[in-house]
Design a protein around this motif. Structure first.
Motif, PDB file in Angstrom:
ATOM      1  N   THR A  26       2.918 -23.162 -19.132  1.00 46.08           N
ATOM      2  CA  THR A  26       1.887 -23.067 -18.102  1.00 46.08           C
ATOM      3  C   THR A  26       0.634 -22.384 -18.653  1.00 46.08           C
ATOM      4  N   ASP A  27      -0.495 -22.785 -18.122  1.00 42.57           N
ATOM      5  CA  ASP A  27      -1.771 -22.090 -18.320  1.00 42.57           C
ATOM      6  C   ASP A  27      -2.309 -22.103 -19.763  1.00 42.57           C
ATOM      7  N   HIS A  28      -1.835 -22.987 -20.604  1.00 44.30           N
ATOM      8  CA  HIS A  28      -2.411 -23.184 -21.948  1.00 44.30           C
ATOM      9  C   HIS A  28      -1.761 -24.402 -22.593  1.00 44.30           C
ATOM     10  N   SER A  29      -2.418 -24.915 -23.625  1.00 44.62           N
ATOM     11  CA  SER A  29      -1.762 -25.954 -24.433  1.00 44.62           C
ATOM     12  C   SER A  29      -2.169 -25.827 -25.902  1.00 44.62           C
ATOM     13  N   ASP A  30      -2.689 -24.644 -26.243  1.00 47.56           N
ATOM     14  CA  ASP A  30      -3.041 -24.327 -27.633  1.00 47.56           C
ATOM     15  C   ASP A  30      -1.881 -23.579 -28.280  1.00 47.56           C
ATOM     16  N   ARG A  31      -1.447 -24.051 -29.448  1.00 49.16           N
ATOM     17  CA  ARG A  31      -0.342 -23.375 -30.127  1.00 49.16           C
ATOM     18  C   ARG A  31      -0.669 -21.920 -30.451  1.00 49.16           C
ATOM     19  N   ALA A  32      -1.961 -21.654 -30.774  1.00 46.77           N
ATOM     20  CA  ALA A  32      -2.369 -20.294 -31.148  1.00 46.77           C
ATOM     21  C   ALA A  32      -2.149 -19.304 -30.001  1.00 46.77           C
ATOM     22  N   GLN A  33      -2.000 -19.836 -28.774  1.00 48.86           N
ATOM     23  CA  GLN A  33      -1.858 -18.932 -27.629  1.00 48.86           C
ATOM     24  C   GLN A  33      -0.411 -18.702 -27.208  1.00 48.86           C
ATOM     25  N   CYS A  36       2.128 -15.525 -12.733  1.00 45.96           N
ATOM     26  CA  CYS A  36       2.447 -16.057 -11.394  1.00 45.96           C
ATOM     27  C   CYS A  36       2.832 -17.533 -11.471  1.00 45.96           C
ATOM     28  N   SER A  37       2.238 -18.295 -12.400  1.00 46.91           N
ATOM     29  CA  SER A  37       2.610 -19.709 -12.500  1.00 46.91           C
ATOM     30  C   SER A  37       4.008 -19.860 -13.099  1.00 46.91           C
ATOM     31  N   ALA A  38       4.395 -18.946 -13.996  1.00 44.66           N
ATOM     32  CA  ALA A  38       5.771 -18.992 -14.511  1.00 44.66           C
ATOM     33  C   ALA A  38       6.750 -18.803 -13.345  1.00 44.66           C
ATOM     34  N   LEU A  39       6.423 -17.867 -12.441  1.00 41.93           N
ATOM     35  CA  LEU A  39       7.296 -17.598 -11.285  1.00 41.93           C
ATOM     36  C   LEU A  39       7.259 -18.744 -10.267  1.00 41.93           C
ATOM     37  N   SER A  40       6.056 -19.212  -9.947  1.00 44.16           N
ATOM     38  CA  SER A  40       5.958 -20.249  -8.907  1.00 44.16           C
ATOM     39  C   SER A  40       6.542 -21.570  -9.402  1.00 44.16           C
ATOM     40  N   LEU A  41       6.331 -21.876 -10.679  1.00 37.41           N
ATOM     41  CA  LEU A  41       6.877 -23.124 -11.232  1.00 37.41           C
ATOM     42  C   LEU A  41       8.402 -23.056 -11.345  1.00 37.41           C
ATOM     43  N   ALA A  42       8.920 -21.897 -11.755  1.00 36.84           N
ATOM     44  CA  ALA A  42      10.380 -21.759 -11.876  1.00 36.84           C
ATOM     45  C   ALA A  42      11.047 -21.948 -10.510  1.00 36.84           C
ATOM     46  N   TYR A  43      10.436 -21.370  -9.465  1.00 36.49           N
ATOM     47  CA  TYR A  43      11.003 -21.536  -8.120  1.00 36.49           C
ATOM     48  C   TYR A  43      11.049 -23.022  -7.744  1.00 36.49           C
ATOM     49  N   LEU A  44       9.949 -23.712  -7.997  1.00 34.34           N
ATOM     50  CA  LEU A  44       9.881 -25.145  -7.674  1.00 34.34           C
ATOM     51  C   LEU A  44      10.934 -25.937  -8.456  1.00 34.34           C
ATOM     52  N   LEU A  58      14.162 -28.180  -7.213  1.00 29.36           N
ATOM     53  CA  LEU A  58      14.325 -29.593  -7.568  1.00 29.36           C
ATOM     54  C   LEU A  58      15.615 -29.835  -8.355  1.00 29.36           C
ATOM     55  N   GLY A  59      16.410 -28.761  -8.494  1.00 29.04           N
ATOM     56  CA  GLY A  59      17.691 -28.898  -9.184  1.00 29.04           C
ATOM     57  C   GLY A  59      17.581 -28.811 -10.694  1.00 29.04           C
ATOM     58  N   ARG A  60      16.431 -28.356 -11.174  1.00 32.05           N
ATOM     59  CA  ARG A  60      16.261 -28.167 -12.619  1.00 32.05           C
ATOM     60  C   ARG A  60      16.252 -26.672 -12.877  1.00 32.05           C
ATOM     61  N   GLU A  61      17.353 -26.169 -13.417  1.00 37.52           N
ATOM     62  CA  GLU A  61      17.518 -24.732 -13.573  1.00 37.52           C
ATOM     63  C   GLU A  61      16.423 -24.155 -14.472  1.00 37.52           C
ATOM     64  N   ALA A  62      15.708 -23.175 -13.950  1.00 38.28           N
ATOM     65  CA  ALA A  62      14.578 -22.622 -14.709  1.00 38.28           C
ATOM     66  C   ALA A  62      14.515 -21.110 -14.557  1.00 38.28           C
ATOM     67  N   THR A  63      14.114 -20.447 -15.626  1.00 40.02           N
ATOM     68  CA  THR A  63      13.944 -18.999 -15.623  1.00 40.02           C
ATOM     69  C   THR A  63      12.505 -18.677 -16.009  1.00 40.02           C
ATOM     70  N   PRO A  64      11.802 -17.875 -15.196  1.00 42.89           N
ATOM     71  CA  PRO A  64      10.434 -17.499 -15.567  1.00 42.89           C
ATOM     72  C   PRO A  64      10.434 -16.459 -16.685  1.00 42.89           C
ATOM     73  N   ALA A  65       9.479 -16.568 -17.581  1.00 44.56           N
ATOM     74  CA  ALA A  65       9.364 -15.604 -18.675  1.00 44.56           C
ATOM     75  C   ALA A  65       7.897 -15.288 -18.932  1.00 44.56           C
ATOM     76  N   VAL A  66       7.672 -14.164 -19.618  1.00 42.92           N
ATOM     77  CA  VAL A  66       6.325 -13.833 -20.117  1.00 42.92           C
ATOM     78  C   VAL A  66       6.453 -13.521 -21.604  1.00 42.92           C
ATOM     79  N   GLN A  67       5.380 -13.785 -22.333  1.00 43.29           N
ATOM     80  CA  GLN A  67       5.427 -13.592 -23.795  1.00 43.29           C
ATOM     81  C   GLN A  67       4.890 -12.227 -24.223  1.00 43.29           C
ATOM     82  N   GLY A  68       4.424 -11.434 -23.257  1.00 43.43           N
ATOM     83  CA  GLY A  68       3.881 -10.125 -23.613  1.00 43.43           C
ATOM     84  C   GLY A  68       3.867  -9.207 -22.403  1.00 43.43           C
TER      85      GLY A  68
END
Ligand code: MG
Ligand code: MG
Ligand code: MG
Length: 304
Positions: free
Chosen positions: A70-77, A16-24, A28-38
């Protein structure tokens, strides 16, 4: 072009944060596409369906891409991001080991959910949150905070849900959340291996790899018949280069978790939670949050 993306095994907050952040960002004029890694879990699918969204695109290779994490800052994740450019991070976990080559935008705060911080980003930029996006954000906060019961929950999260529920036109958000957790509790027909990995994260602690899964359900007795199978799966996953595999069976009504463990350092695990393991199991009263009540304890126990 940038991708907004959460952790490798997506949960509702990451998706949901990938979607909500991409919309924002697009606003703001910064082209963004939401994605999931799994693959999405049943709870997340339920949320997307309820508020009329398609699943974000599945993407596991970000070589040459700009990413807003979004929702992490660990490379392992995440999948390998060494060839990606991290342009931003929005997160509510302990600071991980991701770094960047150029200055980046960071929104990291100790609140109950990444979507609570995304809500603050909307407010900061004075962008109106549309009805459907508000529904996604509200659902993620209710999920991550376990309907405000988790010790990670703050007054900011509660205020955000109340505001988002109005925008989403959800009259009784507690009833909605309970329905959502009932969907999350459905385990029949799912192989136990998949249950172990449904909400799973690996952590590096003092050079040791420790995997911690969590299943949050409305009634822990659901697991009575499959605990031996779950334990066998933990052994299999531990043998795949890990020091320990932990699984938290969390009862959101009883407000506690049964811990299942397979470890080379059982004494350290017992130390971490001040319990004795019986047949590799222990009840952890009041434990609902992996990030606040489990990982810090393990970090301390494994530090020496
Ligand atoms: Mg998450
Ligand atoms: Mg989260
Ligand atoms: Mg969670």
């Amino acid at each position: 072009m940038m991708y907004t993306v959460g952790h490798k095994i997506p949960d509702s907050d990451s998706t949901c944060s990938a979607l909500s952040l991409a919309y924002l960002m697009n606003k703001l004029g910064r082209e963004a596409t939401p994605a999931v890694q799994g693959k999405l879990n049943p709870e997340t699918k339920f949320i997307l369906k309820t508020f009329g969204f398609e699943a974000p695109q599945l993407k596991q290779n970000f070589d040459g891409d700009n990413v807003f994490i979004t929702d992490h800052s660990d490379r392992a994740q995440s999948h390998d991001l060494t060839k990606a450019t991290i342009v931003g991070i929005v997160d509510h976990h302990k600071l991980g080991d991701m770094t960047s080559k150029a200055p980046l935008e960071c929104w990291i705060r100790p609140v109950g959910c990444t979507n609570t911080i995304v809500k603050e980003m909307y407010d900061f930029h004075k962008v109106a949150i549309p009805k459907g996006i508000a529904g996604l954000m509200m659902s993620a906060i209710l999920s991550d905070t376990v309907i405000f019961k988790s010790p990670t929950c703050t007054p900011v999260d509660i205020a955000a849900v109340e505001e988002l529920a109005l925008i989403a036109e959800v009259d009784d958000y507690r009833a909605f959340a309970l329905e959502m957790f009932k969907v999350k509790s459905k385990i029949e027909g799912t192989p136990t291996k998949d249950l172990v990995l449904r909400d799973f994260k690996d952590f590096e602690m003092n050079g040791k790899k420790i995997g911690v899964g969590q299943l949050e359900v409305v009634d822990i007795s659901l697991f009575d018949d499959i605990k031996d199978d779950l334990m066998n799966d933990l052994k299999t996953f531990k043998n795949d280069g890990r020091n320990s595999m932990l699984l938290l069976l969390t009862d959101i009504i009883k407000e506690g978790s049964e811990l299942l463990v397979v470890s080379d350092d059982e004494a350290k695990i017992e130390d971490a939670f001040d319990v004795k393991l019986t047949n590799n199991k222990a009840w952890l009263e009041g434990v609902l949050s992996r990030k606040k009540q489990v990982i810090p304890n393990l970090e301390t126990a494994f530090a020496n």
